[in-house]
Design an enzyme around this catalytic site. Structure first.
Site, PDB file in Angstrom:
ATOM      1  N   THR A  17       1.119  -1.242  -0.213  1.00 48.17           N
ATOM      2  CA  THR A  17      -0.003   0.006  -0.128  1.00 48.17           C
ATOM      3  C   THR A  17       0.905   1.662   0.071  1.00 48.17           C
ATOM      4  OG1 THR A  17      -1.941  -1.534   0.851  1.00 48.17           O
ATOM      5  CG2 THR A  17      -1.943   1.279   0.980  1.00 48.17           C
TER       6      THR A  17
ATOM      7  N   PHE B 187       1.398   5.078   0.632  1.00 49.54           N
ATOM      8  CA  PHE B 187       1.091   6.742   0.984  1.00 49.54           C
ATOM      9  C   PHE B 187       1.785   7.809   0.244  1.00 49.54           C
ATOM     10  CE2 PHE B 187      -1.220   4.973   4.573  1.00 49.54           C
ATOM     11  CZ  PHE B 187      -1.311   3.258   4.550  1.00 49.54           C
TER      12      PHE B 187
HETATM   13  O1  LIG Z   1      -8.523   2.222   8.093  1.00 53.57           O
HETATM   14  C1  LIG Z   1      -6.659   2.754   7.881  1.00 53.57           C
HETATM   15  O2  LIG Z   1      -6.284   1.962   8.817  1.00 53.57           O
HETATM   16  C2  LIG Z   1      -6.813   2.879   7.559  1.00 53.57           C
HETATM   17  O3  LIG Z   1      -5.661   3.983   7.601  1.00 53.57           O
HETATM   18  C3  LIG Z   1      -6.452   3.427   5.743  1.00 53.57           C
HETATM   19  C4  LIG Z   1      -5.923   2.344   5.594  1.00 53.57           C
HETATM   20  C5  LIG Z   1      -6.652   0.406   5.214  1.00 53.57           C
HETATM   21  C6  LIG Z   1      -5.821  -0.541   4.626  1.00 53.57           C
HETATM   22  C7  LIG Z   1      -4.875  -0.307   4.140  1.00 53.57           C
HETATM   23  C8  LIG Z   1      -4.152   0.979   4.590  1.00 53.57           C
HETATM   24  C9  LIG Z   1      -5.158   1.902   4.844  1.00 53.57           C
END
Ligand SMILES: O=C(O)C(=O)Cc1ccccc1
Length: 398
Positions: free
Chosen positions: A272, A274
């Site tokens: 993922t 960011f």
């Molecule tokens: O809901 C969370 O914890 C978030 O930060 C969003 C998310 C969800 C799944 C992977 C990365 C971020």
């Protein structure tokens, strides 16, 4: 009786030893500005030291939160909930003024969310600013309640989070950093709930998507909620006995939940990405090219359609041997890109055809400047979203 806390601590180190009725607190763990506390009689989710001595602890009776105590000698009676919030806000503002050191990073979700963990990875020692939505996280930076915002924008399994790209493009913040994570998910239940009692799972939509095959194999239904840590909090607040949350081990610690399974993601190689955003007036110095960490520039290109648009964009980079690391055609169904065309006399123009592009070069690089100039001549709208160091490392998050 579940207890929750209304504000975010700065880890001021101010250990709370207040003796207040049932609240004999003892510090258990200090993490990145969080003090995880437990008591003999009450399971605290988190007690925040919002400033000197002002600590608010809340209990929930029948879904209604009330403040059971404010340490530092003030009894609950002396403080109505709104004045407690005001007081906390004042103290937090004061501290923010004094404690310039900690970068405040806004993220969508509750403490324990993966975005919070990504923020700490990106800015060790930062002060997390939990927000109800991605929009709020961006507004927090726009309105100087935070210095940075961090948003998940894509994952290898699910592709781009288009709505977050749209937020980025429609806003005025700049990308200053990227961070990539292997997000490994846990299955959490409230104390006393057994794994075999679980019929459904709640979590952030992206987390549910990343664990879809696992949930199907386990025969569990799923329902999306605000965020993973918020899902964990919900288990406790609503005393759910047939539901589990997909969230982090850290969320289990913060909210006093039990981990019944680890690594429930479908693919452990799923990454993922960011992006960290900042105000244009607050940009860090331009990144310097480093041998193992090339620079990356993100742009958005809008055009009036036509098959040659794709060719023109690709050729502008390929003939200059500039490598593209992302080329995304914004889905037609998503909202139109609406821009104020300052060159067109300030008219608002809407574009159906939008490309999101990342390329491996500094925006200041002459070769890249030449490619952008060619795009500006051929396309209607080109905007640089940010130039930052490409993060080749992938961190692991449980
Ligand atoms: O809901 C969370 O914890 C978030 O930060 C969003 C998310 C969800 C799944 C992977 C990365 C971020």
């Amino acid at each position: 009786m579940a207890v929750s806390v209304s504000a975010y601590g700065t880890g001021a180190g101010g250990l709370i030893n207040g003796n207040n009725r049932n609240l004999q607190l003892q510090q258990q763990q200090q993490q990145q500005g969080l003090i995880i506390l437990k008591t003999r009689t009450l399971q605290f989710k988190r007690v925040a030291v919002a400033g000197k001595g002002v600590v608010v602890v809340r209990s929930q009776k029948g879904g209604v939160f009330e403040n059971v105590a404010v340490i530092n000698g003030k009894s609950t009676g002396a403080l109505k909930s709104e004045s407690v919030e005001d007081e906390l806000a004042r103290v937090m503002r004061d501290r923010a003024g004094k404690d310039r050191g900690a970068v405040r990073v806004a993220y969508q979700g509750c403490p324990g969310a993966y975005s919070e963990a990504a923020a700490i990875m990106a800015h060790p020692g930062c002060q997390g600013v939990p927000c109800k939505s991605y929009e709020d996280a961006i507004w927090a930076v726009e309105f100087r309640r935070a210095d940075r915002a961090i948003l998940p924008v894509e994952s290898t399994l699910e592709g781009s989070v288009v709505r977050n790209y749209d937020l980025l493009v429609h806003g005025s913040l700049h990308i200053v950093q990227e961070i990539q994570l292997f997000v490994h998910y846990c299955l959490l239940v409230a104390p006393g709930v057994r794994r075999e009692d679980v019929r459904r799972v709640i979590s952030h939509p992206m987390a549910l998507a990343h664990c879809g095959h696992t949930l199907a194999r386990l025969g569990l239904d799923s329902a999306p909620v605000h965020d993973t840590a918020g899902a964990a909090e919900l288990l406790l607040n609503d005393k759910l006995t047939d539901t589990a949350a997909i969230a982090s081990c850290r969320a289990a610690e913060i909210y006093g939940l039990r981990v019944v399974a680890r690594g429930v993601q479908d693919e452990s190689w799923n990454t993922t990405r960011f992006l960290v955003l900042a105000r244009g007036s607050d940009l860090p110095p331009p990144p310097q090219e480093e041998e193992h960490r090339p620079l990356k520039t993100s742009i958005v290109v809008a055009h009036g359609g036509g098959l040659d648009a794709l060719f023109k964009v690709l050729s502008a980079f390929s003939k200059r041997k500039i490598n593209l690391t992302k080329f995304e055609v914004k889905p037609r169904a998503a909202a139109l890109l609406r821009v104020l065309d300052v060159n067109g006399g300030g008219t608002v123009r809407e574009f159906e055809h939008v490309f999101y592009i990342d390329f491996e070069a500094s925006v200041a690089d002459l070769n890249a400047q030449s490619a952008l100039e060619e795009l500006r001549e051929a396309m209607t709208f080109v905007r640089v979203l940010g130039c930052y160091t490409a993060d080749s490392k992938i961190y692991s998050l449980d």
